[in-house]
Design a protein around this motif. Structure first.
Motif, short mmCIF file in Angstrom:
data_model
loop_
_atom_site.label_atom_id
_atom_site.label_comp_id
_atom_site.label_asym_id
_atom_site.label_seq_id
_atom_site.Cartn_x
_atom_site.Cartn_y
_atom_site.Cartn_z
N VAL B 107 -36.54 -41.73 14.69
CA VAL B 107 -37.43 -42.72 14.10
C VAL B 107 -36.60 -43.93 13.69
N ALA B 109 -36.75 -48.08 12.27
CA ALA B 109 -37.60 -49.03 11.55
C ALA B 109 -36.85 -50.31 11.24
N THR B 115 -41.96 -49.86 13.36
CA THR B 115 -41.25 -48.64 13.73
C THR B 115 -41.35 -48.38 15.23
N THR B 117 -40.46 -44.86 17.71
CA THR B 117 -40.05 -43.46 17.71
C THR B 117 -39.74 -43.04 19.13
N TRP B 132 -32.09 -51.95 13.17
CA TRP B 132 -33.02 -50.83 13.11
C TRP B 132 -32.43 -49.70 12.27
N HIS B 134 -32.28 -45.86 11.16
CA HIS B 134 -32.43 -44.73 12.07
C HIS B 134 -32.37 -43.42 11.31
N PHE B 166 -39.10 -44.38 4.78
CA PHE B 166 -39.41 -44.88 6.13
C PHE B 166 -40.90 -45.17 6.19
N TYR B 185 -44.40 -45.01 1.42
CA TYR B 185 -43.56 -46.14 1.86
C TYR B 185 -43.81 -47.36 0.98
#
Ligand SMILES: [Mn+2]
Ligand SMILES: [Mn+2]
Lengths: 188, 188
Positions: B107, B109, B115, B117, B132, B134, B166, B185
């Motif tokens: 994943v 973000a 995001t 995946t 990103w 991770h 996340f 989140y």
């Protein structure tokens, strides 16, 4: 930041063959491309020596370039097939080689002629620090397959090796591979 | 150059278990270390979540740091076990994850909450571009083992994820893993 982030992506590596999916960037090296690199003359310049399967990203210092190399088994005279080998254009950039299949030797050399040789076999991760030229040699009977990761801006200096050679060669001796001084090496 | 070149070295990786030889630097994360990361409460904080086996080199921008991670199978509530996850302190530094064993999801973000995946399974090399965050998630029933390589000066920003989480969670749904919005989140 100076540009938008790249999008995450993935490639699938066949550990046995080195093939990538997707695999858009394959470099094909024949013995003809290695003319002048071996001590003996090349019999058949059409024979395949190695392929490099590249994963493309922008070649910048914040990115990682990666590739698989598939080096055929074989010899020219008593020297095992090898990759051309290079220094990085930006000398201090490191690289990691993770061997996936086959067996061989990783020959590394500093510009002053000092060499270190390390075994390559599946599961071995070789660390090639900055300043070390690197060449892989297939001492086995099957393709030598390895995955390389290096800093994106490293670049390639092939000319120094093309002109001077490596300080050592790897030949088939009576009891297996032997690392010997290269009679054609041009010391700096 | 500002310092002498490092000496070449090698480590051997057991692709099935993630163990290194030599293996001097093992980080051991228990569920207690992940307190507050899952939506549900943790039953047994002593349960092992993951180990990280690090290959040490100086953490500079010309070097490559590398490690194996072994993430146990399991769930907290309906969320699969995961690694804490981080941004790089130097945001634009990339990383590559090569899965060696098991199955999972990676994943990623951006700070703006977007995001992506990606699947993790043996042979898949995931490219995590700069910027990103991770996190790996074990959606299988065996340990998820992967080899990570990243630029030496990348550093770690765990705090942003610890504070905000996340944007998505990965839970066991009726037909397998499902990626869902994380109710906890904290958007920026
Ligand atoms: Mn290189
Ligand atoms: Mn990272």
């Amino acid at each position: 930041m100076t540009s938008a982030p790249l999008e995450p992506f993935a490639v699938t590596i066949d550990f046995a063959t080195g093939a990538l999916v997707p695999d858009p960037d394959v470099l094909d090296r024949r013995l003809a491309d290695l003319d002048g690199y071996f001590v003996a003359d090349i019999d058949d310049p059409g024979v395949g020596a190695y392929t490099v399967h590249e994963v493309r990203v922008p070649p910048t210092g914040n990115n990682l370039l990666s590739s698989t190399t598939v080096l055929a088994p074989g010899k020219v005279g008593d020297e095992y097939f090898f990759t051309k080998g290079h220094f990085h254009a930006i000398r201090d950039r490191a690289e990691i080689y993770l061997t996936l299949s086959g067996e061989g030797l990783l020959v590394m050399a500093l510009e002053d002629g000092r060499t270190v040789t390390k075994e390559m076999r599946p599961g071995i991760a070789n660390y090639v620090p900055g300043h070390w030229a690197h060449r892989s040699v297939n001492t086995g009977t099957t393709p030598l397959v390895f995955y390389a990761v290096y800093i994106g801006d490293a670049g390639y200096d092939y000319a120094t090796i093309a002109e001077r050679g490596f300080p050592v060669i790897v030949v088939e001796g009576e009891e297996g591979p032997e690392v010997r001084p290269n009679p054609r090496y041009v010391a700096s």
